[in-house]
Design a protein around this motif. Structure first.
Motif, short mmCIF file in Angstrom:
data_model
loop_
_atom_site.label_atom_id
_atom_site.label_comp_id
_atom_site.label_asym_id
_atom_site.label_seq_id
_atom_site.Cartn_x
_atom_site.Cartn_y
_atom_site.Cartn_z
N THR A 203 0.85 -1.18 0.00
CA THR A 203 0.00 0.00 0.00
C THR A 203 0.89 1.24 0.00
N TYR A 204 0.40 2.30 -0.62
CA TYR A 204 1.20 3.51 -0.77
C TYR A 204 0.35 4.77 -0.65
N TYR A 205 -0.90 4.71 -0.82
CA TYR A 205 -1.84 5.79 -1.10
C TYR A 205 -1.46 7.14 -0.51
N LYS A 206 -1.25 8.12 -1.38
CA LYS A 206 -0.94 9.49 -0.97
C LYS A 206 -1.77 10.46 -1.81
N THR A 207 -2.25 11.52 -1.17
CA THR A 207 -2.97 12.57 -1.88
C THR A 207 -2.32 13.91 -1.56
N GLN A 208 -2.49 14.85 -2.48
CA GLN A 208 -1.94 16.18 -2.25
C GLN A 208 -2.77 17.23 -2.96
N ASP A 209 -3.20 18.24 -2.23
CA ASP A 209 -3.86 19.40 -2.83
C ASP A 209 -2.81 20.34 -3.40
N ALA A 210 -3.09 20.86 -4.59
CA ALA A 210 -2.15 21.78 -5.24
C ALA A 210 -2.95 22.83 -6.01
N GLN A 221 -4.83 0.36 0.10
CA GLN A 221 -5.27 -0.90 0.71
C GLN A 221 -6.63 -0.73 1.40
N GLU A 222 -7.37 -1.81 1.43
CA GLU A 222 -8.66 -1.82 2.12
C GLU A 222 -8.46 -1.84 3.64
N LYS A 223 -9.54 -1.57 4.36
CA LYS A 223 -9.48 -1.60 5.82
C LYS A 223 -9.34 -3.03 6.33
N ALA A 224 -8.77 -3.14 7.51
CA ALA A 224 -8.66 -4.45 8.17
C ALA A 224 -10.05 -5.05 8.35
N GLY A 225 -10.15 -6.33 8.14
CA GLY A 225 -11.42 -7.01 8.30
C GLY A 225 -12.26 -7.05 7.04
N THR A 226 -11.77 -6.41 5.97
CA THR A 226 -12.47 -6.45 4.68
C THR A 226 -11.56 -7.11 3.64
N ASN A 355 -6.21 -1.61 -10.32
CA ASN A 355 -5.86 -0.19 -10.39
C ASN A 355 -5.98 0.49 -9.03
N LEU A 356 -6.88 0.02 -8.21
CA LEU A 356 -7.09 0.59 -6.88
C LEU A 356 -6.16 -0.01 -5.84
N ARG A 357 -6.00 -1.32 -5.87
CA ARG A 357 -5.36 -2.03 -4.76
C ARG A 357 -3.93 -2.50 -5.01
N ALA A 358 -3.48 -2.55 -6.27
CA ALA A 358 -2.19 -3.18 -6.54
C ALA A 358 -1.22 -2.31 -7.34
N ASN A 359 -1.70 -1.64 -8.37
CA ASN A 359 -0.81 -1.00 -9.33
C ASN A 359 -0.29 0.36 -8.87
N ASP A 360 0.82 0.77 -9.51
CA ASP A 360 1.26 2.16 -9.45
C ASP A 360 0.36 2.95 -10.40
N GLU A 361 -0.41 3.88 -9.86
CA GLU A 361 -1.41 4.62 -10.64
C GLU A 361 -1.50 6.06 -10.17
N THR A 362 -1.96 6.92 -11.08
CA THR A 362 -2.20 8.32 -10.74
C THR A 362 -3.62 8.73 -11.15
N LEU A 363 -4.31 9.40 -10.25
CA LEU A 363 -5.59 10.05 -10.53
C LEU A 363 -5.38 11.54 -10.27
N LEU A 364 -5.83 12.37 -11.19
CA LEU A 364 -5.62 13.81 -11.10
C LEU A 364 -6.96 14.55 -11.18
N LYS A 365 -7.22 15.36 -10.18
CA LYS A 365 -8.40 16.23 -10.17
C LYS A 365 -8.01 17.60 -10.72
N ILE A 366 -8.85 18.12 -11.62
CA ILE A 366 -8.61 19.43 -12.22
C ILE A 366 -9.87 20.27 -12.02
N ASP A 367 -9.72 21.37 -11.35
CA ASP A 367 -10.83 22.29 -11.09
C ASP A 367 -10.64 23.52 -11.99
N ASN A 368 -11.07 23.38 -13.24
CA ASN A 368 -10.88 24.44 -14.22
C ASN A 368 -11.99 24.33 -15.26
N ALA A 369 -12.77 25.38 -15.43
CA ALA A 369 -13.94 25.32 -16.30
C ALA A 369 -13.56 25.10 -17.75
#
Length: 391
Positions: A203-210, A221-226, A355-369
């Motif tokens: 697991t690696y999951y990191k987020t950053q506002d920019a 990674q999923e929560k313990a018990g799931t 894509n969620l649980r195993a791979n090296d992946e990037t999701l990018l949010k863009i707030d621009n009309a």
């Protein structure tokens, strides 16, 4: 002459002219060619068979640019398991006349370890699980033209089929003080560090506002018990959709997606449609790209759904399949309590469990009309074109 890099959304048309098919790779080559001596290019890509991009990167090195590229282990072999040539550019890039492989040099190419990503090392199980991959598709430019710190994020692998057979998208983003470049650069460094030594991470999951952007780097990674496939609370796409308000019926969600197998996302989309949102989906038509549970969940339950599996005929009368490889979600309306929002979520992230649980992946949010409007126009063009059929 003004050589600044502008905030740009780029889309290819696999059934169009050669220039339209090559729009994304040509945008990338343009950025590489505009990178001056002394600047640095950092890339991370899954597959690489594009000789044009390879040549541009080597030429950049030769004129004094520091070119450092990370590819998945799947990009290395010159022939596949059946003895068929892969067309990989890795050997060319790894040669001394290319970028080389010496990580202490100014330029190099690094392949992630076999059967895992550079960071992600998790196997989810099942006979089809061949291990995590570095599924990223981005390039970073410390300077391009007259502009410092430029991010190029695409949904496309650097292969011919991605240009000729599949709709893809890309964004070119000048940092402009947002901090986006630094966030990507730190992630890229983690890919290099983990890919060149150690055993990786489950697991690696990191987020950053920019500023107007936000990055989400996986695996998560999923929560313990799931289990990996039943915990909606740690599904980032579900969490993003939890921020949508459908009251009043004005909010719209449009998704263009290559692979979609996470039923929790499908169920959430159905719930939002039932709550008053307009929800539309374009998905790739290859067998298995839409999971059976997802199909059962959304069948007749979204505002619009279309399977993209068309054909195109070239100048030699040869036909080829046309589908969609983009991975974007567009939200227009009320989000996190704000009205009249126009948001784009794009990157390498398919709506699948690897894509969620195993791979090296990037999701990018863009707030621009303006970027949103460009993506919406692309969605509408594909939707009303001849290559997708409603069901």
């Amino acid at each position: 002459m003004d050589d600044t890099v502008a905030l740009t959304a780029t889309f290819n048309d696999p059934a169009g002219t050669t220039a339209q098919q090559d729009a994304i790779r040509n945008q990338l080559i343009s950025l590489v060619n505009r990178t001056p001596a002394g600047a640095e290019i950092n890339g991370s890509v899954y597959l690489f068979t594009d000789g044009g991009v390879s040549s541009a990167l080597v030429a950049a090195k030769q004129r004094g640019v520091k070119v450092k590229l990370i590819v998945d282990g799947d990009a290395v072999p010159d022939v596949d398991a059946n003895g068929k040539a892969t067309g990989s550019e890795y050997s060319t890039l790894a040669a001394a006349t290319g970028l080389g492989t010496d990580l202490t040099a100014d330029s190099w190419v690094l392949a992630c370890p076999e059967n895992r990503g550079c960071i992600g090392n998790r196997r989810l199980g099942g006979s089809s699980d061949t291990g995590a991959i570095n599924h990223n598709k981005f390039f970073l430019f410390s300077k391009a033209g007259a502009t410092d710190n430029v991010v190029f994020q695409t949904s496309a692998n650097l292969t011919t089929s991605q240009r000729r057979n599949l709709f893809n998208n890309a964004v070119t983003i000048p940092d402009a003080g947002s901090g986006l470049y630094a966030g990507y650069r730190a992630y890229w460094q983690d890919l290099q560090t983990n890919g060149s030594s150690g055993t990786g991470q489950a697991t690696y999951y990191k987020t950053q506002d920019a500023g107007p952007y936000k990055t989400y780097f996986f695996p998560r990674q999923e929560k313990a018990g799931t289990t990996y496939n039943n915990d909606a609370s740690t599904d980032t796409i579900v969490s993003l959709l939890d921020n949508v308000d459908c009251a009043g019926g004005a909010t719209q969600i449009r998704i263009g997606m290559y692979a979609f197998t996470r039923v929790q996302v499908a169920d959430k989309l159905v719930a939002l449609k039932n709550a008053g949102c307009r929800v539309e989906l374009l998905h790739n038509g290859e067998d298995g790209n839409l999971g059976t549970a997802v199909q059962a969940s959304i069948a007749g339950n979204l505002t619009y759904a279309a399977r993209c599996a068309g054909t195109a005929v070239d100048s030699t009368n040869a036909s080829r399949a046309i589908g969609i490889h983009s991975k974007y979600m567009l939200i227009e309306g009320t989000y996190l309590g704000g009205t009249n929002r126009k948001l784009v979520f794009t990157g390498s992230h398919n709506y699948t469990y690897p894509n969620l649980r195993a791979n090296d992946e990037t999701l990018l949010k863009i707030d621009n009309a303006a970027v949103y409007d460009a993506f919406k126009a692309n969605f509408e063009t594909i939707k009303y074109g001849p290559h997708c059929a409603a069901w």
